[in-house]
Design a protein around this motif. Structure first.
Motif, PDB file in Angstrom:
ATOM      1  N   TYR A 124      30.127  46.859  12.925  1.00  0.00           N
ATOM      2  CA  TYR A 124      29.676  45.500  12.648  1.00  0.00           C
ATOM      3  C   TYR A 124      28.177  45.519  12.329  1.00  0.00           C
ATOM      4  O   TYR A 124      27.447  46.457  12.695  1.00  0.00           O
ATOM      5  CB  TYR A 124      29.959  44.579  13.834  1.00  0.00           C
ATOM      6  CG  TYR A 124      31.446  44.383  14.081  1.00  0.00           C
ATOM      7  CD1 TYR A 124      32.111  43.288  13.525  1.00  0.00           C
ATOM      8  CD2 TYR A 124      32.172  45.287  14.862  1.00  0.00           C
ATOM      9  CE1 TYR A 124      33.480  43.117  13.738  1.00  0.00           C
ATOM     10  CE2 TYR A 124      33.530  45.118  15.063  1.00  0.00           C
ATOM     11  CZ  TYR A 124      34.177  44.027  14.501  1.00  0.00           C
ATOM     12  OH  TYR A 124      35.524  43.861  14.691  1.00  0.00           O
TER      13      TYR A 124
ATOM     14  N   LEU B 260      38.160  41.071  18.768  1.00  0.00           N
ATOM     15  CA  LEU B 260      37.841  41.675  17.476  1.00  0.00           C
ATOM     16  C   LEU B 260      38.354  43.106  17.444  1.00  0.00           C
ATOM     17  O   LEU B 260      38.398  43.783  18.479  1.00  0.00           O
ATOM     18  CB  LEU B 260      36.324  41.663  17.253  1.00  0.00           C
ATOM     19  CG  LEU B 260      35.690  40.296  17.012  1.00  0.00           C
ATOM     20  CD1 LEU B 260      34.175  40.399  17.024  1.00  0.00           C
ATOM     21  CD2 LEU B 260      36.170  39.707  15.690  1.00  0.00           C
TER      22      LEU B 260
ATOM     23  N   THR C 208      34.792  37.246  19.577  1.00  0.00           N
ATOM     24  CA  THR C 208      34.053  36.257  18.795  1.00  0.00           C
ATOM     25  C   THR C 208      33.430  35.243  19.751  1.00  0.00           C
ATOM     26  O   THR C 208      33.751  35.203  20.949  1.00  0.00           O
ATOM     27  CB  THR C 208      34.983  35.534  17.812  1.00  0.00           C
ATOM     28  OG1 THR C 208      35.894  34.700  18.566  1.00  0.00           O
ATOM     29  CG2 THR C 208      35.770  36.527  16.983  1.00  0.00           C
TER      30      THR C 208
ATOM     31  N   ALA D 122      35.632  48.485  15.051  1.00  0.00           N
ATOM     32  CA  ALA D 122      35.063  48.629  13.708  1.00  0.00           C
ATOM     33  C   ALA D 122      33.557  48.718  13.836  1.00  0.00           C
ATOM     34  O   ALA D 122      32.992  48.606  14.925  1.00  0.00           O
ATOM     35  CB  ALA D 122      35.463  47.447  12.823  1.00  0.00           C
TER      36      ALA D 122
ATOM     37  N   VAL E 247      30.959  36.553  13.082  1.00  0.00           N
ATOM     38  CA  VAL E 247      31.981  36.615  14.134  1.00  0.00           C
ATOM     39  C   VAL E 247      31.407  36.333  15.522  1.00  0.00           C
ATOM     40  O   VAL E 247      32.150  36.057  16.479  1.00  0.00           O
ATOM     41  CB  VAL E 247      32.680  37.990  14.139  1.00  0.00           C
ATOM     42  CG1 VAL E 247      33.471  38.188  12.848  1.00  0.00           C
ATOM     43  CG2 VAL E 247      31.678  39.120  14.366  1.00  0.00           C
TER      44      VAL E 247
ATOM     45  N   TYR F 169      28.080  40.156  12.178  1.00  0.00           N
ATOM     46  CA  TYR F 169      28.937  39.952  11.009  1.00  0.00           C
ATOM     47  C   TYR F 169      29.910  41.137  10.884  1.00  0.00           C
ATOM     48  O   TYR F 169      29.571  42.276  11.244  1.00  0.00           O
ATOM     49  CB  TYR F 169      28.094  39.859   9.743  1.00  0.00           C
ATOM     50  CG  TYR F 169      27.171  38.661   9.709  1.00  0.00           C
ATOM     51  CD1 TYR F 169      27.572  37.486   9.092  1.00  0.00           C
ATOM     52  CD2 TYR F 169      25.907  38.735  10.289  1.00  0.00           C
ATOM     53  CE1 TYR F 169      26.709  36.390   9.048  1.00  0.00           C
ATOM     54  CE2 TYR F 169      25.053  37.643  10.253  1.00  0.00           C
ATOM     55  CZ  TYR F 169      25.464  36.466   9.635  1.00  0.00           C
ATOM     56  OH  TYR F 169      24.620  35.376   9.604  1.00  0.00           O
ATOM     57  N   ASN F 170      31.118  40.843  10.365  1.00  0.00           N
ATOM     58  CA  ASN F 170      32.042  41.944  10.064  1.00  0.00           C
ATOM     59  C   ASN F 170      31.709  42.517   8.695  1.00  0.00           C
ATOM     60  O   ASN F 170      30.797  42.039   7.995  1.00  0.00           O
ATOM     61  CB  ASN F 170      33.506  41.501  10.175  1.00  0.00           C
ATOM     62  CG  ASN F 170      33.881  40.438   9.157  1.00  0.00           C
ATOM     63  OD1 ASN F 170      33.187  40.233   8.150  1.00  0.00           O
ATOM     64  ND2 ASN F 170      35.003  39.759   9.402  1.00  0.00           N
ATOM     65  N   ARG F 171      32.481  43.510   8.252  1.00  0.00           N
ATOM     66  CA  ARG F 171      32.165  44.184   7.001  1.00  0.00           C
ATOM     67  C   ARG F 171      32.369  43.295   5.770  1.00  0.00           C
ATOM     68  O   ARG F 171      31.888  43.621   4.680  1.00  0.00           O
ATOM     69  CB  ARG F 171      33.010  45.444   6.861  1.00  0.00           C
ATOM     70  CG  ARG F 171      34.497  45.201   6.719  1.00  0.00           C
ATOM     71  CD  ARG F 171      35.264  46.509   6.590  1.00  0.00           C
ATOM     72  NE  ARG F 171      35.074  47.329   7.797  1.00  0.00           N
ATOM     73  CZ  ARG F 171      35.441  48.611   7.877  1.00  0.00           C
ATOM     74  NH1 ARG F 171      35.972  49.210   6.820  1.00  0.00           N
ATOM     75  NH2 ARG F 171      35.264  49.271   9.000  1.00  0.00           N
TER      76      ARG F 171
END
Length: 356
Positions: free
Chosen positions: A335, A330, A324, A333, A310, A303-305
């Motif tokens: 995750y 993506l 994804t 970041a 995703v 999952y993203n923030r």
């Protein structure tokens, strides 16, 4: 004809014959005998005399002029540095010209030497002595010191010494002074390669190895290593493994090696690594989870923030490359993941950071 006239006629004939004698004898030139000389030695060229016949005075010209004391002298001194053919051209007072030649050959000892400086890596070897150093020319060779030489009387011996040394050649031949020459043999010490201390890990863990002392590295066996051509590879052996690291010096001339043992304690624990770098360089391009292969029925969700799903997969085997499940890129970041190992083995959650 009266007796007086006969005598006058006879005297005239004799006078003409006497006056013609210098002109009637052909000009002859003698450049002298051939010579074999020692290095630094000089000889006098020409015969005794160098010119005769014709009509004196004579003009002398030697060619080439190099190595001669006087190229216009009838018997010049010659001190050549190498083989040379000297040609003598003589012109008499009537303009008549004749030539002769003489060979000056250097003794073979002139071409003998200790050779160019050489170097090699420790435990290696090299050959010393000039390329013209050969047997069968009447020359005796003697090298000193004798330590490290396979044959100190050889024209071109093989040297195998552990320390830099200067070897001196004394070459002798009958009739000439000894030829003495030296050569430096440099022994290059290998780089001080150190693979580090032995270590123990649990099965499924990765450990970063650290080599030092060199500039270029290569580890083996490499099948369970990442960055195997660097000084700091990541290793994940499944059983106890001895790793060899070969390192070279800055000039890529000499190498050395060292070993490290990585012992592995059996474990079923899943090891989650929190960073990966999917930049396409072939190293750490996917998210790695140690021992995940022991749980083939696992299910992974990413999952993203913002809490958006995703990525998901069943039977994850370290294949997530930062895209994804639909193949979209993506952004870098942090995750969140949820891992269900399946068959009641437990659920785990945490974070993983993607760096590009």
């Amino acid at each position: 004809m009266s007796a007086v006239l006969k005598r006058k006629y006879l005297f005239s004939i004799i006078f003409l014959l006497y006056s013609c004698f210098p002109l009637c004898a052909q000009l002859s030139v003698d450049a002298g005998p051939d010579y074999i000389i020692c290095p630094g030695e000089s000889v006098f060229l020409g015969g005794a005399p160098s010119a005769s016949g014709g009509l004196a005075p004579y003009t002398y010209s030697w060619s080439p002029a190099g190595g001669l004391s006087n190229a216009s002298n009838s018997n010049p001194s010659a001190s050549p540095d190498d083989f040379v053919l000297y040609t003598l051209t003589v012109t008499d007072d009537t303009g008549a010209v004749q030539t002769d030649a003489v060979n000056i050959t250097m003794s073979y000892i002139a071409y003998v030497n200790a050779g160019a400086p050489t170097d090699y890596c420790l435990k290696g070897s090299s050959v010393i002595g000039g390329l013209n150093n050969v047997s069968g020319q009447g020359i005796d060779y003697l090298w000193s010191p004798t330590a490290g030489l396979d044959d100190p009387t050889a024209p071109r011996p093989t040297v195998d010494t552990s320390q830099t040394a200067v070897y001196t050649l004394t070459a002798t031949i009958v009739g000439c002074a000894p030829k003495i020459d030296s050569v430096v043999v440099t022994v290059i010490q290998p780089p001080p390669i150190n693979a580090g201390s032995d270590t123990t890990i649990k099965e499924g863990e990765r450990v970063t190895l650290h080599a030092s002392g060199g500039f270029f590295y290569d580890w083996t066996p490499s099948w369970n290593l990442v960055y195997s051509t660097t000084g700091d590879p990541d290793a994940e052996p499944v059983t106890a493994t001895t790793y060899y690291v070969y390192g070279m010096d800055a000039a890529r001339r000499c190498f050395a090696y060292d070993t490290i043992n990585v012992f592995v304690e059996p474990s079923n624990d899943v090891v989650y690594y929190n960073t990966f770098t999917p930049n396409g360089d072939g190293n750490n391009d996917t998210w790695y989870i140690g021992n995940i292969q022991k749980y083939p029925r696992n299910r992974l969700e990413i999952y993203n923030r913002n809490g958006k799903l995703v990525y998901k997969i069943s039977g994850y085997l370290n294949t997530w490359d930062g895209k994804t499940f639909l193949g979209e890129e993506l952004p870098p970041a942090t995750y969140f993941y949820i891992m269900d190992l399946g068959e009641g083995a437990g659920k785990f959650h945490g974070t993983v950071t993607m760096v590009k």
